[in-house]
Structure formats: C-alpha cells, structure tokens
Write an enzyme that holds these catalytic residues in place. Structure first.
Site, PDB file in Angstrom:
ATOM      1  N   ASP A 114      -8.916  -2.744  73.294  1.00  0.00           N
ATOM      2  CA  ASP A 114      -9.747  -2.419  74.451  1.00  0.00           C
ATOM      3  C   ASP A 114     -10.962  -1.639  73.974  1.00  0.00           C
ATOM      4  OD1 ASP A 114      -8.867   0.152  73.940  1.00  0.00           O
ATOM      5  OD2 ASP A 114      -8.222   0.551  76.000  1.00  0.00           O
ATOM      6  N   LYS A 124      -6.444  -9.680  74.655  1.00  0.00           N
ATOM      7  CA  LYS A 124      -6.122  -8.285  74.972  1.00  0.00           C
ATOM      8  C   LYS A 124      -5.024  -8.222  76.029  1.00  0.00           C
ATOM      9  CE  LYS A 124      -8.086  -5.522  77.945  1.00  0.00           C
ATOM     10  NZ  LYS A 124      -8.995  -4.661  78.725  1.00  0.00           N
TER      11      LYS A 124
END
Length: 233
Positions: free
Chosen positions: A130, A112
C-alpha cells in the site's frame, strides 16, 4: 530492521474489521483512498444488509452507493462490489477463491487486495504494497522500485515467505504511527541506527515523541527511552 519492528509491534493484525473472506474483500475494496477507521464505521451495517455474494450480486445500486458514500469514490466502489458478487456467484459458487490467480481476476481486485485477503483471511503469505509500505521501503533503500508489483517482488526476495504477511503489517503500522510521510518521528524511531533517511524528521526525542500515534504509543516511547509526555494517543 525487521527484528526491531517486531519488537516495536509484537502484535500485528489487519486493521479492517471482518469475519469472513468476503467481508474482508469488500472492506479492502472500500479502503481505497479511505481510512480503515472510516471503513470500519460503514461495514457493520453493510455486512448485515448483504450477508453473502448473492446479496451483493443482486444489490440495489442506489441503496449500496448510499451505504458506502462516506468512503469516497462510492460509485466506482459500488460497481466493483456488485461485480464482485456477480463474479463469485457465476464462477466460484459464491465463495471467495483462495489463490492469487483467481483473486486478481475479480472486479475490484488488484494484487494488493488479493494479498490482503490471502494473508489475513486464508493464512497464505503475501506482501501488501500500500502507500505506506511503498514509501517506507524506498525511504529505507530496500528497493528503488516504484511499481507496486516490482516492489512486492523486490522486498519478497529479502525475506522468508512465511514472514511476508506480518512484515507487511509491521511496515504499515510503522508508517501510520511513527514514520509519517511529511514529518517522521526520527528521534524516537526503533530503526534510527539503521535508517539511511534518519533526520528527515525531528531528531529531538521530545519533539519526535509528540508525533507518535496509535495504541502502541506508550510502548514505542518506552523503547526509545521516553516517558509519556503529552504524546499523541
């Protein structure tokens, strides 16, 4: 749905403030379990105090922890940031690398964080999974995967690579402003006609309008045919 999101959010961007890949790397590490607003309150002084990887590598741990304390989990984050500085100095000449393989090898980096840095600091397309992204794509039945890496690959297969970074921003914007976890603003959502989860939140336009947040509120309500009427800013 992506075209509808593009109409809703024509100007998307990373909501973390930064000017260099290193600043974005540090800000993204700080953003774990913390709002971007809070991170942006902390980083000006932090970036001034630690202008490069060498400064982070040699940082006084107590001082660094105190500067980032308000972002939560500050001891772990300090470990990651100091480790990041040391790794960049020892392995990459003090510069943040511009490829996924090297980025995910750095302290504090997962896929991420790496995709945030690639997409926003280097212009390399990436999907940022996320909390908002994951719950929305499952709410929309784009995928049933729960593992972030599997979500990234499943959604990536649905779109051209060049769209990945902006798609991530649009979904995250929509999750923060309209499609809230507990009470989505279904009645004023631009995806209402295509969303399999329509009705999880209030469908009455007046009730839903009050749930919309953020600087695009007026635009979003106009798309839904609703005039400003005390909706949250």
């Amino acid at each position: 749905m992506n075209r509808a999101l593009e109409a809703a959010f024509p100007h998307v961007y990373c909501e973390l403030d930064f000017t260099t890949p290193l600043e974005l790397s540090v800000a993204t590490i700080l953003s774990a379990q913390c709002t971007d607003v809070r991170v942006n309150q902390v980083t000006p002084a932090l970036f001034a105090r630690y202008p490069d990887a060498h400064a982070y590598a040699e940082a006084d741990r107590t001082e660094l922890e105190e500067m980032i304390r308000s972002t939560g989990f500050y001891r772990n984050k300090a470990n990651s940031i100091i480790g990041l500085g040391q790794a960049l100095v020892s392995r990459f000449g003090g510069e943040v690398p511009a490829n996924l393989k090297d980025l995910v090898s750095l302290p504090g980096f997962g896929r991420k964080t790496a995709n945030v840095v690639l997409g926003n600091a280097f212009g390399v397309p990436g999907i940022t999974v996320d909390t908002h992204f994951g719950r929305l794509v499952r709410r929309w039945d784009w995928t049933r995967e729960t593992d972030p890496v599997k979500v990234e690959h499943a959604v990536g297969a649905l779109f051209e690579k060049r769209d990945w970074t902006d798609l991530s921003h649009r979904i995250i914007f929509h999750g923060r402003r309209v499609c809230h976890a507990r009470k989505p603003a279904c009645g004023v959502c631009v995806l209402a006609k295509d969303c399999p989860s329509y009705g999880e939140g209030p469908t009455d336009k007046g009730v839903a309008a009050a749930l919309v947040k953020g600087p695009e509120t007026e635009h979003l309500l106009a798309l839904a045919g609703v005039e400003q009427s005390g909706a949250a800013q």
